[in-house]
Design a protein around this motif. Sequence first.
Motif, short mmCIF file in Angstrom:
data_model
loop_
_atom_site.label_atom_id
_atom_site.label_comp_id
_atom_site.label_asym_id
_atom_site.label_seq_id
_atom_site.Cartn_x
_atom_site.Cartn_y
_atom_site.Cartn_z
N GLN A 115 0.31 -0.08 -10.36
CA GLN A 115 -0.66 -0.28 -10.05
C GLN A 115 -1.85 -0.40 -11.38
O GLN A 115 -2.87 -1.11 -11.09
N ARG A 164 0.95 -1.16 -0.23
CA ARG A 164 0.10 0.36 0.13
C ARG A 164 0.75 1.54 -0.14
O ARG A 164 0.66 2.44 -1.30
N ALA A 205 2.57 1.87 -3.34
CA ALA A 205 1.66 2.21 -4.42
C ALA A 205 1.31 3.82 -4.33
O ALA A 205 1.37 4.05 -5.05
N TYR A 206 1.92 4.14 -3.25
CA TYR A 206 2.17 5.74 -3.68
C TYR A 206 2.77 6.53 -3.95
O TYR A 206 3.12 7.21 -3.87
#
Length: 596
Positions: free
Chosen positions: A60, A50, A53-54
């Motif tokens: 993604q 998570r 992903a930033y």
Amino acid sequence: MKFLKHIRSRSKLKSPPPEAQVYSNSLPFSRGPRSSNLAAARLPGAVLFRIFAYVCPHSQDDSYDSAEDSVLEDGCMLCDMRDLAHCALVCRRWNDVAQRMLYHSVRIDPVHYCELESTLADKRKDRFRDVPRQRLLLFMKTVRDKTHLAILVQALKMAYMTREGCTADLARTVSVLPNLRYVDLPRNFFTDDPSCNMLKQELQARCPEIRKMRYAAGSEGSFASLATRRHWTLLETLEISHLNLEPTMFLHVIGGLPTLHEMMIAHLPWLDDSIFHPVPGLPSFPPLQRLTLEDIPNLTAMGLTGYLSRPETAAIFSSLTLLNTGILPSALHLILSQAPHLTDLSITETVARSFPIEPVPPLRSSSLTTLHYEITSHPTHNNSSMQPPSPSHYNYLAYSLRSNGLPALRSLYVRDPDFPESLILAPPQPAFAQSDLPIAPPKPTGFNHQLDVYSKGLDELEWNFTHVSPPSGPGRRGSYTPQRPISMYRLMESGALTTASWGPGLSAGDRASLPPGWMLAGESSGGGVGAGAGGGARKSVIVGNGFGGFLTVPVDEEGAGAAGKRPGSSGGWSHWGSGGAGRRGSKSQEDWWGSD
């Protein structure tokens, strides 16, 4: 003895002074870096996934869109990929997660979308080099040498000039990617051009997981081979255009694709209603979730409704796009009645006749959320003194909305710039609403839910956004915000009005009818909406509209809030929504698969 005493005295001189020992032991985080590394290494894989992903959002990207259609408008993909590669060097735990993300969806971008590109462009002037091709070659060498990385790649996207000029390199690359689902291919690949034969053979033999394919004029042989060789049986999206096929061969091919759920069919004049009729000995037209029909003049609403009436189709069908087909706007109510789960409907037609005057039921659907109703008049009416036919079609749409037949509709696209105003004004009942039948169409009761209307005239290039609100109470008319270009209008992401920001002169019904993101007169950016949205909401004042409602007038003041900022990366910083213009270059100017 004196010698040993001398050694003992020298050892005492080498020991640190007492105050130094106390200072060293008094540091509370002298072992901090080591403990923090251990804590970071103990993070669960889902948490690291998570966070990363930033750092690299495009990793993604699971869409089957080309590199041009899937580009992020608010960041630099090369810098994001470099930052994620830096994360992979921290520890083994981070390396496992970061590598899976780095090689999941790979992009070969030609340039940096940040300020770093200006520096690199000056260096490239001294020594000319095809940078995208060099990146592709480095990626090819990596996946050919390391099989455990090659099996991670599911998407490979690159710029148009790269895929058009590096066909041989692309063929050698895809030959070692067994789990590849999508790849950007050159234009001649879809027409069976001999220059792409090697690439097609490698893709058919080594990549059985391909999920999207397109067939254009000249590729009839490759399309027919799907039914005989069955090399891509897991296709999910299929695009067909300008093919000369027998309907039986067409059904044999698409009937042999069990996972197919989206189709785009364009420029097939031989296609008619019979393609949806069940025929003994032939596979039926498969049930789809999304269907796009473009320039199919012989297809009518009766054939399409027969296909939608099948239980297996009605249960999953969710999106329909019609562009210049034989399905008229007056027959849309038949399609909506047979598609209970339809959420997106788009119709684009150029009409030469007005809407029929005979009774037509209004549009009714409890699931439709987005409607593109782009009706324009035929060019022959532009220089004629006769009334253009398109306004009558928009009168029917307004009548359907005021009949409350589309309660779930939230976004509407029209090619009439005056349509938003027509929703809050009550015109006389149209002729097509009169009926002598035992069951007459319901009488309009008024527009009763908020709607975002995107309108555009024939001479306009951008959509204009208008937020339409229903009447706030008995005896009041609805209200709408002034039209503003959608490229400048970002209110929907700035938050909604809070109770503290309501003005004392408005009733609760009037306050509820205001669109999200608007401030009342007298408010400042330090409180109310400005505070709730981080100061990034557009400031406006409320004035009467003459009908008992209110108009929102934006104030020309720049808001510098923190709500639209993107988290900084290891290589610099950027503002979310700034197009990457605010990103600074890092100390290292090396990319993931090479340096400039």
